[in-house]
Enzyme design. Structure first.
Site, PDB file in Angstrom:
ATOM      1  N   LEU A 214      -7.814 -39.935 -21.800  1.00 16.52           N
ATOM      2  CA  LEU A 214      -7.134 -39.353 -20.645  1.00 16.52           C
ATOM      3  C   LEU A 214      -5.657 -39.669 -20.816  1.00 16.52           C
ATOM      4  O   LEU A 214      -5.299 -40.773 -21.260  1.00 16.52           O
ATOM      5  CB  LEU A 214      -7.647 -39.948 -19.328  1.00 16.52           C
ATOM      6  CG  LEU A 214      -8.980 -39.425 -18.768  1.00 16.52           C
ATOM      7  CD1 LEU A 214      -9.357 -40.194 -17.512  1.00 16.52           C
ATOM      8  CD2 LEU A 214      -8.913 -37.936 -18.483  1.00 16.52           C
ATOM      9  N   ASP A 215      -4.801 -38.715 -20.460  1.00 12.74           N
ATOM     10  CA  ASP A 215      -3.364 -38.943 -20.578  1.00 12.74           C
ATOM     11  C   ASP A 215      -2.915 -40.099 -19.691  1.00 12.74           C
ATOM     12  O   ASP A 215      -3.616 -40.492 -18.743  1.00 12.74           O
ATOM     13  CB  ASP A 215      -2.592 -37.681 -20.204  1.00 12.74           C
ATOM     14  CG  ASP A 215      -2.780 -36.569 -21.225  1.00 12.74           C
ATOM     15  OD1 ASP A 215      -3.144 -36.883 -22.374  1.00 12.74           O
ATOM     16  OD2 ASP A 215      -2.575 -35.393 -20.865  1.00 12.74           O
ATOM     17  N   ASN A 216      -1.720 -40.605 -19.979  1.00 12.46           N
ATOM     18  CA  ASN A 216      -1.165 -41.715 -19.221  1.00 12.46           C
ATOM     19  C   ASN A 216      -1.191 -41.453 -17.715  1.00 12.46           C
ATOM     20  O   ASN A 216      -1.618 -42.302 -16.923  1.00 12.46           O
ATOM     21  CB  ASN A 216       0.271 -41.961 -19.706  1.00 12.46           C
ATOM     22  CG  ASN A 216       1.008 -42.982 -18.856  1.00 12.46           C
ATOM     23  OD1 ASN A 216       0.422 -43.926 -18.371  1.00 12.46           O
ATOM     24  ND2 ASN A 216       2.310 -42.771 -18.685  1.00 12.46           N
TER      25      ASN A 216
END
Length: 294
Positions: A162-164
């Site tokens: 998952l992205d930041n």
């Protein structure tokens, strides 16, 4: 001593009894003038075969049967039977020796499947925004491993990414077999995202997404997409099975929208029910079984 006494004591010599050897190699006599007792329960027990010494020293590594038992395959007693039957290999070599010792870095396989000597763990995290999933690219940046370290000391890894700034469900495990299976599922993994866009999504684009979007010449199948009830039309619910990186962001970007917030609310049948942001929990046995069937 009677003849029968000498016969029954032949294979059951207690410490200090007749027949034991002194340091000089000669047999010592009976000590203390006592008489030797007959063995009733074990008098006819077979002599155990002499075990070959492991090529590893007695203090190096752990016993192979314990390694197998720790991996969750079976008990230590059953592990001995599987070892003797040739079901276990270490670094590509079949091992049938009882008491064989292995190191944690050894490649130990049971019927061809590599084992992990740690107890399998399966942890579901409701990831907050602002945590990196892998690495620490920015100085002072925080990773999801900080959150997981509160609930386990095992070396678990995230399944997927998952992205930041993305939020939502993220699975961790030290079960390499399951992790590999989920990373490359035959039919994909069911995922539902709550997406907030920088502007309202038009009904025309909603229909276009529903029909499937082409990215890099490949069609991404969308299981379902809709506006979220009682919310502005820039908040969308989208369900798909693709595990490609940044897939949701790329879908909306291809139609001219920017994703401002991304929250994964369902992953392979797992939900955020009773799991607040930043908290984690262990999967139930049934949930692990269900993931294995994907």
């Amino acid at each position: 001593m009677s003849r029968n006494d000498r016969s029954s004591g032949k294979n059951n010599r207690p410490s200090g009894s007749r027949g034991s050897k002194t340091s000089g190699g000669k047999q010592s006599g009976r000590q203390g003038g006592g008489t030797m007792k007959k063995s009733h329960a074990r008098g006819n027990a077979p002599i155990k075969p002499k075990m070959e010494k492991s090529p590893l020293s007695n203090t190096e590594g752990i016993r192979l049967n314990k390694y197998i038992a720790n991996s969750g395959v079976c008990s230590r007693r059953d592990a001995d039977m599987y070892i003797a039957a040739g079901n276990v290999t270490v670094n590509g070599k079949s091992i049938t020796e009882m008491g064989y010792r292995v190191k944690l870095e050894d490649d130990v396989r049971f019927d061809g499947r590599r084992l992990n000597p740690e107890k399998p763990e399966y942890i579901l995290l409701n990831k907050p925004a602002g945590f990196f999933v892998t690495g620490n690219p920015d100085k002072g940046g925080r990773t999801v491993m900080e959150l997981i370290s509160k609930v386990t000391t095992s070396k678990v890894s995230p399944v997927g990414k998952l992205d930041n700034q993305a939020k939502g469900l993220l699975l961790f495990t030290n079960d390499g077999t399951l992790a590999k299976k989920l990373a490359k599922p035959k039919n994909g993994i069911r995922q539902i995202y709550h997406v907030t866009l920088n502007k309202n999504l038009s009904k025309e684009d909603l229909e276009n997404i529903s029909n499937g979007v082409y990215l890099e010449g490949s069609k991404v199948i969308i299981t379902n997409v809709s506006f979220i009830d009682d919310r502005p039309h820039n908040e969308i619910g989208i369900e798909l099975k693709s595990i490609k990186e940044h897939i949701v962001t790329r879908i909306f970007k291809s139609l001219g929208y920017e994703v401002e917030s991304l929250d994964r609310v369902v992953f392979g049948g797992l939900t955020k029910k009773d799991l607040s942001r930043g908290r984690s929990r262990n999967l139930t046995e049934q949930e692990v079984i269900n993931l294995g069937m994907l």
